[in-house]
Motif scaffolding. Structure first.
Motif, PDB file in Angstrom:
ATOM      1  N   ILE A 118       0.784  -1.202   0.146  1.00 48.56           N
ATOM      2  CA  ILE A 118      -0.154  -0.204  -0.016  1.00 48.56           C
ATOM      3  C   ILE A 118       0.990   1.214  -0.036  1.00 48.56           C
ATOM      4  O   ILE A 118       0.550   2.169  -0.619  1.00 48.56           O
ATOM      5  CB  ILE A 118      -0.801  -0.117   1.373  1.00 48.56           C
ATOM      6  N   GLY A 119       2.132   1.121   0.761  1.00 45.06           N
ATOM      7  CA  GLY A 119       2.604   2.521   0.860  1.00 45.06           C
ATOM      8  C   GLY A 119       3.403   2.738  -0.351  1.00 45.06           C
ATOM      9  O   GLY A 119       3.476   3.738  -0.940  1.00 45.06           O
ATOM     10  N   ILE A 120       3.874   1.673  -1.075  1.00 43.70           N
ATOM     11  CA  ILE A 120       4.581   1.897  -2.394  1.00 43.70           C
ATOM     12  C   ILE A 120       3.629   2.423  -3.303  1.00 43.70           C
ATOM     13  O   ILE A 120       4.070   3.214  -4.395  1.00 43.70           O
ATOM     14  CB  ILE A 120       5.476   0.534  -2.935  1.00 43.70           C
ATOM     15  N   VAL A 121       2.587   1.844  -3.612  1.00 44.15           N
ATOM     16  CA  VAL A 121       1.554   2.382  -4.508  1.00 44.15           C
ATOM     17  C   VAL A 121       1.116   3.421  -4.374  1.00 44.15           C
ATOM     18  O   VAL A 121       1.173   4.490  -5.183  1.00 44.15           O
ATOM     19  CB  VAL A 121       0.265   1.286  -4.280  1.00 44.15           C
ATOM     20  N   LEU A 122       0.852   4.082  -2.919  1.00 42.25           N
ATOM     21  CA  LEU A 122       0.565   5.491  -2.698  1.00 42.25           C
ATOM     22  C   LEU A 122       1.660   6.381  -3.182  1.00 42.25           C
ATOM     23  O   LEU A 122       1.698   7.485  -3.586  1.00 42.25           O
ATOM     24  CB  LEU A 122       0.235   5.836  -1.577  1.00 42.25           C
ATOM     25  N   LEU A 123       3.029   5.914  -2.706  1.00 39.69           N
ATOM     26  CA  LEU A 123       4.152   6.698  -2.919  1.00 39.69           C
ATOM     27  C   LEU A 123       4.167   6.920  -4.594  1.00 39.69           C
ATOM     28  O   LEU A 123       4.570   8.109  -4.930  1.00 39.69           O
ATOM     29  CB  LEU A 123       5.318   6.078  -2.392  1.00 39.69           C
ATOM     30  N   MET A 124       4.262   5.854  -5.173  1.00 45.32           N
ATOM     31  CA  MET A 124       4.445   5.840  -6.512  1.00 45.32           C
ATOM     32  C   MET A 124       3.490   6.712  -7.341  1.00 45.32           C
ATOM     33  O   MET A 124       3.743   7.667  -8.457  1.00 45.32           O
ATOM     34  CB  MET A 124       4.584   4.506  -7.351  1.00 45.32           C
ATOM     35  N   PHE A 125       2.083   6.590  -7.089  1.00 44.69           N
ATOM     36  CA  PHE A 125       1.123   7.355  -7.437  1.00 44.69           C
ATOM     37  C   PHE A 125       1.285   8.861  -7.261  1.00 44.69           C
ATOM     38  O   PHE A 125       1.118   9.479  -8.348  1.00 44.69           O
ATOM     39  CB  PHE A 125      -0.293   6.914  -7.101  1.00 44.69           C
ATOM     40  N   GLY A 126       1.707   9.114  -6.067  1.00 48.81           N
ATOM     41  CA  GLY A 126       1.916  10.744  -6.019  1.00 48.81           C
ATOM     42  C   GLY A 126       3.192  11.419  -6.702  1.00 48.81           C
ATOM     43  O   GLY A 126       3.011  12.190  -7.398  1.00 48.81           O
ATOM     44  N   LEU A 127       4.070  10.459  -6.994  1.00 47.98           N
ATOM     45  CA  LEU A 127       5.338  10.632  -7.622  1.00 47.98           C
ATOM     46  C   LEU A 127       4.882  11.026  -9.193  1.00 47.98           C
ATOM     47  O   LEU A 127       5.382  11.932  -9.559  1.00 47.98           O
ATOM     48  CB  LEU A 127       6.575   9.958  -7.238  1.00 47.98           C
ATOM     49  N   TYR A 128       4.275   9.971  -9.633  1.00 48.04           N
ATOM     50  CA  TYR A 128       3.804  10.140 -10.868  1.00 48.04           C
ATOM     51  C   TYR A 128       3.142  11.162 -11.273  1.00 48.04           C
ATOM     52  O   TYR A 128       3.245  11.938 -12.447  1.00 48.04           O
ATOM     53  CB  TYR A 128       3.083   8.506 -11.463  1.00 48.04           C
ATOM     54  N   LYS A 129       1.885  11.497 -10.468  1.00 50.91           N
ATOM     55  CA  LYS A 129       1.059  12.739 -10.682  1.00 50.91           C
ATOM     56  C   LYS A 129       1.859  14.085 -10.389  1.00 50.91           C
ATOM     57  O   LYS A 129       1.657  14.912 -11.159  1.00 50.91           O
ATOM     58  CB  LYS A 129       0.061  12.696  -9.799  1.00 50.91           C
ATOM     59  N   THR A 130       2.731  14.071  -9.702  1.00 52.25           N
ATOM     60  CA  THR A 130       3.766  15.260  -9.552  1.00 52.25           C
ATOM     61  C   THR A 130       4.484  15.505 -10.651  1.00 52.25           C
ATOM     62  O   THR A 130       4.433  16.737 -11.193  1.00 52.25           O
ATOM     63  CB  THR A 130       4.515  15.104  -8.353  1.00 52.25           C
ATOM     64  N   THR A 131       5.045  14.430 -11.429  1.00 52.89           N
ATOM     65  CA  THR A 131       5.886  14.700 -12.533  1.00 52.89           C
ATOM     66  C   THR A 131       5.125  15.090 -13.718  1.00 52.89           C
ATOM     67  O   THR A 131       5.560  15.840 -14.397  1.00 52.89           O
ATOM     68  CB  THR A 131       6.807  13.573 -12.782  1.00 52.89           C
ATOM     69  N   GLN A 132       3.946  14.564 -13.717  1.00 54.73           N
ATOM     70  CA  GLN A 132       2.868  14.899 -14.882  1.00 54.73           C
ATOM     71  C   GLN A 132       2.735  16.487 -14.582  1.00 54.73           C
ATOM     72  O   GLN A 132       2.774  17.268 -15.598  1.00 54.73           O
ATOM     73  CB  GLN A 132       1.800  14.276 -14.770  1.00 54.73           C
ATOM     74  N   LEU A 133       2.457  16.851 -13.514  1.00 51.17           N
ATOM     75  CA  LEU A 133       2.131  18.642 -13.121  1.00 51.17           C
ATOM     76  C   LEU A 133       3.349  19.343 -13.792  1.00 51.17           C
ATOM     77  O   LEU A 133       3.336  20.409 -14.306  1.00 51.17           O
ATOM     78  CB  LEU A 133       1.878  18.776 -11.917  1.00 51.17           C
ATOM     79  N   TRP A 134       4.473  18.925 -13.216  1.00 55.79           N
ATOM     80  CA  TRP A 134       5.805  19.306 -13.762  1.00 55.79           C
ATOM     81  C   TRP A 134       6.158  19.523 -15.165  1.00 55.79           C
ATOM     82  O   TRP A 134       6.524  20.393 -15.720  1.00 55.79           O
ATOM     83  CB  TRP A 134       7.169  18.890 -12.954  1.00 55.79           C
ATOM     84  N   SER A 135       5.757  18.616 -15.831  1.00 58.02           N
ATOM     85  CA  SER A 135       5.907  18.513 -17.165  1.00 58.02           C
ATOM     86  C   SER A 135       4.906  19.437 -17.793  1.00 58.02           C
ATOM     87  O   SER A 135       5.314  19.960 -19.006  1.00 58.02           O
ATOM     88  CB  SER A 135       5.802  17.174 -17.796  1.00 58.02           C
ATOM     89  N   ILE A 136       3.861  19.504 -17.515  1.00 56.79           N
ATOM     90  CA  ILE A 136       2.656  20.558 -18.003  1.00 56.79           C
ATOM     91  C   ILE A 136       3.273  21.993 -17.596  1.00 56.79           C
ATOM     92  O   ILE A 136       2.959  22.787 -18.569  1.00 56.79           O
ATOM     93  CB  ILE A 136       1.309  19.893 -17.363  1.00 56.79           C
ATOM     94  N   ASP A 137       3.744  22.149 -16.604  1.00 57.37           N
ATOM     95  CA  ASP A 137       4.022  23.620 -16.425  1.00 57.37           C
ATOM     96  C   ASP A 137       5.443  23.701 -17.307  1.00 57.37           C
ATOM     97  O   ASP A 137       5.453  24.989 -17.676  1.00 57.37           O
ATOM     98  CB  ASP A 137       4.497  23.773 -14.689  1.00 57.37           C
ATOM     99  N   GLN A 138       6.140  23.093 -17.261  1.00 59.34           N
ATOM    100  CA  GLN A 138       7.205  23.232 -18.386  1.00 59.34           C
ATOM    101  C   GLN A 138       6.927  23.524 -19.577  1.00 59.34           C
ATOM    102  O   GLN A 138       7.365  24.162 -20.233  1.00 59.34           O
ATOM    103  CB  GLN A 138       8.455  21.908 -18.175  1.00 59.34           C
ATOM    104  N   TYR A 139       6.059  22.710 -20.051  1.00 56.25           N
ATOM    105  CA  TYR A 139       5.447  22.960 -21.548  1.00 56.25           C
ATOM    106  C   TYR A 139       4.849  24.321 -21.688  1.00 56.25           C
ATOM    107  O   TYR A 139       5.010  24.993 -22.707  1.00 56.25           O
ATOM    108  CB  TYR A 139       4.617  21.906 -22.029  1.00 56.25           C
ATOM    109  N   ALA A 140       4.132  24.568 -20.676  1.00 57.87           N
ATOM    110  CA  ALA A 140       3.604  25.946 -20.669  1.00 57.87           C
ATOM    111  C   ALA A 140       4.410  26.961 -20.643  1.00 57.87           C
ATOM    112  O   ALA A 140       4.149  28.104 -21.444  1.00 57.87           O
ATOM    113  CB  ALA A 140       2.442  26.037 -19.337  1.00 57.87           C
ATOM    114  N   ASP A 141       5.617  26.920 -19.916  1.00 57.10           N
ATOM    115  CA  ASP A 141       6.845  27.947 -20.096  1.00 57.10           C
ATOM    116  C   ASP A 141       7.336  28.059 -21.271  1.00 57.10           C
ATOM    117  O   ASP A 141       7.688  29.136 -21.690  1.00 57.10           O
ATOM    118  CB  ASP A 141       7.563  27.555 -18.886  1.00 57.10           C
ATOM    119  N   GLU A 142       7.632  26.738 -21.834  1.00 55.61           N
ATOM    120  CA  GLU A 142       8.094  26.995 -23.272  1.00 55.61           C
ATOM    121  C   GLU A 142       7.332  27.541 -24.309  1.00 55.61           C
ATOM    122  O   GLU A 142       7.672  28.251 -25.021  1.00 55.61           O
ATOM    123  CB  GLU A 142       8.570  25.489 -23.836  1.00 55.61           C
ATOM    124  N   ASP A 143       5.964  27.588 -24.131  1.00 56.22           N
ATOM    125  CA  ASP A 143       4.966  28.079 -24.973  1.00 56.22           C
ATOM    126  C   ASP A 143       5.158  29.376 -24.943  1.00 56.22           C
ATOM    127  O   ASP A 143       4.850  30.180 -25.813  1.00 56.22           O
ATOM    128  CB  ASP A 143       3.525  27.541 -24.925  1.00 56.22           C
TER     129      ASP A 143
END
Length: 65
Positions: A34-59
């Motif tokens: 359970i801990g690993i699933v929650l940890l990995m889901f949180g990390l995955y979604k966080t990196t998706q937010l970072w990539s969205i912000d990065q592409y928005a800055d490039e645009d």
């Protein structure tokens, strides 16, 4: 957008806490799973937010030029 970041940070912290200390409240295998699933889901979604912000800055930079 700020609420999502806070929620994902909480998921990361809770996941790490359950993986590390969960053997005291449930079977060790379940706590780790359970801990690993929650940890990995949180990390995955966080990196998706970072990539969205990065592409928005490039645009924005492309629009200025």
């Amino acid at each position: 957008m700020k609420t999502k970041r806070t929620f994902y940070l909480v998921l990361i912290i809770v996941g790490a806490a359950i993986a590390g200390l969960g053997d005291r409240i449930m079977h060790e295998e379940y706590a780790l799973s359970i801990g690993i699933v929650l940890l990995m889901f949180g990390l995955y979604k966080t990196t998706q937010l970072w990539s969205i912000d990065q592409y928005a800055d490039e645009d924005k930079d492309k629009e200025k030029n």
